[in-house]
Design a protein around this motif. Structure first.
Motif, PDB file in Angstrom:
ATOM      1  N   LYS A 168       0.804  -1.224   0.000  1.00  0.00           N
ATOM      2  CA  LYS A 168       0.000   0.000   0.000  1.00  0.00           C
ATOM      3  C   LYS A 168       0.837   1.275   0.000  1.00  0.00           C
ATOM      4  O   LYS A 168       0.286   2.381  -0.022  1.00  0.00           O
ATOM      5  N   SER A 169       2.163   1.133   0.023  1.00  0.00           N
ATOM      6  CA  SER A 169       3.022   2.320  -0.066  1.00  0.00           C
ATOM      7  C   SER A 169       3.069   2.793  -1.517  1.00  0.00           C
ATOM      8  O   SER A 169       2.720   2.047  -2.437  1.00  0.00           O
ATOM      9  N   SER A 199      -2.170  -4.259  -4.647  1.00  0.00           N
ATOM     10  CA  SER A 199      -2.207  -2.818  -4.355  1.00  0.00           C
ATOM     11  C   SER A 199      -3.544  -2.183  -4.729  1.00  0.00           C
ATOM     12  O   SER A 199      -3.706  -0.965  -4.617  1.00  0.00           O
ATOM     13  N   PHE A 200      -4.480  -3.002  -5.182  1.00  0.00           N
ATOM     14  CA  PHE A 200      -5.770  -2.477  -5.653  1.00  0.00           C
ATOM     15  C   PHE A 200      -6.586  -1.896  -4.496  1.00  0.00           C
ATOM     16  O   PHE A 200      -6.645  -2.468  -3.408  1.00  0.00           O
ATOM     17  N   VAL A 201      -7.223  -0.744  -4.734  1.00  0.00           N
ATOM     18  CA  VAL A 201      -8.082  -0.078  -3.752  1.00  0.00           C
ATOM     19  C   VAL A 201      -9.487   0.026  -4.341  1.00  0.00           C
ATOM     20  O   VAL A 201      -9.663   0.526  -5.452  1.00  0.00           O
ATOM     21  N   LEU A 211      -4.999   4.420 -11.813  1.00  0.00           N
ATOM     22  CA  LEU A 211      -4.214   3.759 -12.863  1.00  0.00           C
ATOM     23  C   LEU A 211      -4.128   2.251 -12.618  1.00  0.00           C
ATOM     24  O   LEU A 211      -4.208   1.451 -13.557  1.00  0.00           O
ATOM     25  N   ILE A 212      -3.987   1.879 -11.350  1.00  0.00           N
ATOM     26  CA  ILE A 212      -3.978   0.451 -10.999  1.00  0.00           C
ATOM     27  C   ILE A 212      -5.330  -0.170 -11.332  1.00  0.00           C
ATOM     28  O   ILE A 212      -5.398  -1.292 -11.860  1.00  0.00           O
TER      29      ILE A 212
END
Length: 322
Positions: A168-169, A199-201, A211-212
């Motif tokens: 998550k950084s 890392s998906f939110v 972008l992810i």
């Protein structure tokens, strides 16, 4: 006598003796306090309360100070840690880009050698011996094998280690995007989706999170996981923070509907993009910049036009088949 005593007792009880009130801070009597206007009176009483409860006030201020100091120290520590992780990321990224540049250079040399081999033999005869010696002295660059493990195994491991440790950084998210590109180039779609998922939110706020999400949805569409793609896109298609991404999300949603054979819903999404893009094409660069559209609407507009044609062909062929 009894009646008189009773009266005296009543009189005594009905007139209690009040101790004169004075403010602790200023030593003002109640009468002096009443002589002041309302604003002065309230300020005096407020300050008097602070003085009367000074131990509690000092204790409370001490807690605030310690909390604030702790927050500053925490943020400083967090920032230092993020910078260290980013340093690690850029070392790995440089290693990857250097390796990729070598493969690109090797590919150019290989193509140049093929062109020379096709050239007439007379031209080759005119070359002097010194040039041939220089060419022989050159260490031939190694071409990319196309095997991910052979070409980028060490880099992929380093990126994965960083991503797993700090998903998550900011550095972790950058590693996620870079890894996704590497996996996509080697047609490893499942690994691409899995990597981005770290890392998906679900409810993104930062641009990198959007972008992810875009890359994540693209991977899902390539894997024909249309239902999952639609779930993600339904929360993103109406986001207001980055309006220039709205058409991109609509385009992806149209593709997800088309993949699920929901032709009408897909057509609606594409038509909305075409209408918006047609309007954007008429705007001046200054006006487009003001609306924060950049070239995104025009780019999505061109793609939506192509998908509309393909969509109608699919619908027609399906009707003909039935």
């Amino acid at each position: 006598m009894d009646k008189e005593n009773t009266k005296n007792q009543k009189t005594t009880h009905s007139e209690p003796i009040h101790a004169p009130h004075t403010t602790e801070a200023f030593g003002l009597s109640e009468k002096e306090l009443k002589s002041k206007d309302e604003v002065q009176r309230q300020l005096t009483l407020s300050f008097d309360w602070v003085v009367a409860h000074r131990i509690f006030v000092l204790f409370f201020l001490g807690i605030l100070f310690v909390s604030g100091l702790g927050y500053v120290v925490y943020n400083k520590t967090k920032m230092d840690m993020e910078l260290k992780i980013q340093d690690q990321y850029f070392v790995i990224e440089k290693k990857y880009l250097d390796q990729k540049a070598q493969f690109v250079e090797a590919e150019k040399e290989h193509k140049a050698d093929l062109e020379k081999a096709k050239a007439p033999q007379e031209k080759n005869k005119d070359k002097d011996k010194d040039k041939n010696k220089v060419q022989e002295a050159k260490t031939p660059k190694v071409l990319a094998s196309g095997d991910l493990e052979k070409d980028y195994g060490g880099v992929v491991k380093d990126f994965n280690d960083l991503l797993t440790a700090q998903p998550k950084s900011l550095a972790g998210k950058m590693a996620s995007l870079m890894l996704a590109d590497i996996y996509s180039e080697h047609n490893k779609l499942a690994e691409t989706s899995e990597t981005l998922n770290k890392s998906f939110v679900k409810n993104p706020h930062e641009l990198i999170d959007f972008l992810i999400a875009i890359k994540k949805v693209n991977a899902l569409l390539s894997l024909n996981e249309f239902t999952e793609a639609k779930k993600i896109l339904m929360t993103l298609v109406n986001q207001k923070k980055y309006p220039f991404l709205s058409s991109q999300f609509k385009l992806q949603l149209g593709l997800a509907y088309a993949g699920s054979k929901q032709w009408d819903k897909a057509e609606t999404q594409f038509q909305e993009i075409v209408a918006k893009g047609a309007e954007a094409e008429t705007l001046s660069p200054e006006e487009m910049s003001k609306r924060n559209r950049f070239s995104s609407d025009v780019s999505a507009f061109e793609q939506a036009q192509k998908y509309l044609i393909l969509l109608r062909l699919k619908k027609d062929s399906e009707k003909a088949g039935s």
